[in-house]
Scaffold this motif. Sequence first.
Motif, PDB file in Angstrom:
ATOM      1  N   LYS A  15       3.683  11.224   7.204  1.00 34.15           N
ATOM      2  CA  LYS A  15       3.170  12.565   6.897  1.00 34.15           C
ATOM      3  C   LYS A  15       2.733  12.698   5.442  1.00 34.15           C
ATOM      4  O   LYS A  15       1.790  13.424   5.121  1.00 34.15           O
ATOM      5  N   ARG A  16       3.390  11.962   4.528  1.00 28.41           N
ATOM      6  CA  ARG A  16       3.169  12.175   3.090  1.00 28.41           C
ATOM      7  C   ARG A  16       2.417  11.053   2.386  1.00 28.41           C
ATOM      8  O   ARG A  16       2.000  11.231   1.235  1.00 28.41           O
ATOM      9  N   LEU A  17       2.212   9.919   3.024  1.00 27.16           N
ATOM     10  CA  LEU A  17       1.721   8.746   2.296  1.00 27.16           C
ATOM     11  C   LEU A  17       0.304   8.901   1.739  1.00 27.16           C
ATOM     12  O   LEU A  17      -0.068   8.198   0.793  1.00 27.16           O
ATOM     13  N   ASN A  18      -0.488   9.798   2.295  1.00 24.14           N
ATOM     14  CA  ASN A  18      -1.852  10.000   1.792  1.00 24.14           C
ATOM     15  C   ASN A  18      -1.993  11.244   0.925  1.00 24.14           C
ATOM     16  O   ASN A  18      -3.119  11.651   0.603  1.00 24.14           O
ATOM     17  N   VAL A  63       6.355  10.735  -1.274  1.00 23.05           N
ATOM     18  CA  VAL A  63       7.135  10.052  -0.242  1.00 23.05           C
ATOM     19  C   VAL A  63       8.516   9.755  -0.818  1.00 23.05           C
ATOM     20  O   VAL A  63       8.629   9.143  -1.879  1.00 23.05           O
ATOM     21  N   PRO A  64       9.588  10.180  -0.161  1.00 20.12           N
ATOM     22  CA  PRO A  64      10.926  10.004  -0.744  1.00 20.12           C
ATOM     23  C   PRO A  64      11.437   8.570  -0.677  1.00 20.12           C
ATOM     24  O   PRO A  64      11.078   7.795   0.211  1.00 20.12           O
ATOM     25  N   THR A  65      12.280   8.247  -1.628  1.00 24.19           N
ATOM     26  CA  THR A  65      13.081   7.027  -1.557  1.00 24.19           C
ATOM     27  C   THR A  65      14.148   7.224  -0.487  1.00 24.19           C
ATOM     28  O   THR A  65      14.620   8.338  -0.240  1.00 24.19           O
ATOM     29  N   VAL A  66      14.530   6.126   0.152  1.00 24.07           N
ATOM     30  CA  VAL A  66      15.583   6.206   1.159  1.00 24.07           C
ATOM     31  C   VAL A  66      16.546   5.038   0.974  1.00 24.07           C
ATOM     32  O   VAL A  66      16.161   3.962   0.513  1.00 24.07           O
ATOM     33  N   HIS A  67      17.792   5.289   1.319  1.00 26.51           N
ATOM     34  CA  HIS A  67      18.838   4.268   1.248  1.00 26.51           C
ATOM     35  C   HIS A  67      19.647   4.330   2.537  1.00 26.51           C
ATOM     36  O   HIS A  67      19.849   5.408   3.108  1.00 26.51           O
ATOM     37  N   ALA A 114       0.827  -1.199   0.000  1.00 30.35           N
ATOM     38  CA  ALA A 114       0.000   0.000   0.000  1.00 30.35           C
ATOM     39  C   ALA A 114       0.864   1.252   0.000  1.00 30.35           C
ATOM     40  O   ALA A 114       0.480   2.295  -0.555  1.00 30.35           O
ATOM     41  N   VAL A 115       2.047   1.171   0.599  1.00 28.02           N
ATOM     42  CA  VAL A 115       2.965   2.317   0.688  1.00 28.02           C
ATOM     43  C   VAL A 115       4.234   2.076  -0.122  1.00 28.02           C
ATOM     44  O   VAL A 115       4.672   2.943  -0.873  1.00 28.02           O
ATOM     45  N   PHE A 116       4.819   0.887   0.022  1.00 33.86           N
ATOM     46  CA  PHE A 116       6.102   0.609  -0.620  1.00 33.86           C
ATOM     47  C   PHE A 116       5.908  -0.207  -1.895  1.00 33.86           C
ATOM     48  O   PHE A 116       5.433  -1.345  -1.862  1.00 33.86           O
ATOM     49  N   GLU A 117       6.291   0.403  -3.008  1.00 31.28           N
ATOM     50  CA  GLU A 117       6.187  -0.283  -4.294  1.00 31.28           C
ATOM     51  C   GLU A 117       7.223  -1.391  -4.400  1.00 31.28           C
ATOM     52  O   GLU A 117       6.971  -2.461  -4.947  1.00 31.28           O
TER      53      GLU A 117
END
Length: 307
Positions: free
Chosen positions: A221-224, A100-104, A53-56
């Motif tokens: 904060k950004r997912l919706n 929503v930003p990518t993170v590493h 739902a959030v992470f592709e």
Amino acid sequence: MTLKDKFYHYIQSLQDNITTALEAVDGKAKFKQDIWERPEGGGGRTRVIENGAVFEKGGVNISAVHGALPESMQNYFGVKDADFFACGLSLVLHPKNPFVPTVHANWRYFEMYDKDGNIVDQWFGGGQDLTPYYLFDEDAAHFHTICKKACDAHHPEFYQKYKERCDSYFWNTHRNEARGVGGLFFDYCKASENMKMNDWYNFVSEVGNSFLDAYIPIVTKRLNTPYNNDHRNWQEIRRGRYVEFNLVHDKGTLFGLKTNGRIESILMSLPPHVQWVYDHAPEKGSEEERLIKVLQHPRDWVNTSNV
């Protein structure tokens, strides 16, 4: 317990903590676990989440590999007939929502031995960095503030030093722009008069423990945030720049490929949907253009007067 065993136990626990927290945020998808072995010695535990739902797509992987250092890496390190041990946790998360930003992140430990099994070199490395597609200044400031707090607990100069190294390392030289808004990057952290190896362990584990505090509040904060196809197209174009960096410049990818690493785990960092549009330029005055301008000139994100 040896330092390598201590750190390996730590990253095993950290992997559990991070994947549990990410599954709770996603609320739909679960991590698929894959245990693998490296023929030359060692192996790893790969965990991948997809179509959530959030992470592709995302992965949180640990590995511990050992054996004879390949000739290509002997030349890289300037040694001969050496053996090595390397362990670490590496993660990349590509959210579905373009806002929503990518993170590493990556935290690792390396030992090198002579033929009698004596340690001749050892060091820690790692870091964490944020790659937004739409820039919210307060998100970048939050991420960097958490990074600075972890650094300040160990040395007052660490944050600025490793922030600048991150800006320098995650730089797409062929594009003349940063991959994202940075964070921390440190490598070859060795024993010295002021920092023993156990001190470095404490520092690296503190940074690792800070990851969820740095990233999860931004996600929630950004997912919706509503988005459309134009936002997705921009996200996929920017993901192309992410792929370019990983395949052209990233030393971790190179090390994995040169040491017969597991290709599925190495390329786990690549996003599922990417675009390369010929000679693409964002519309003048747009949020997309603002992102590009910021990526061309790294900022001081902690001091809000400079944001």
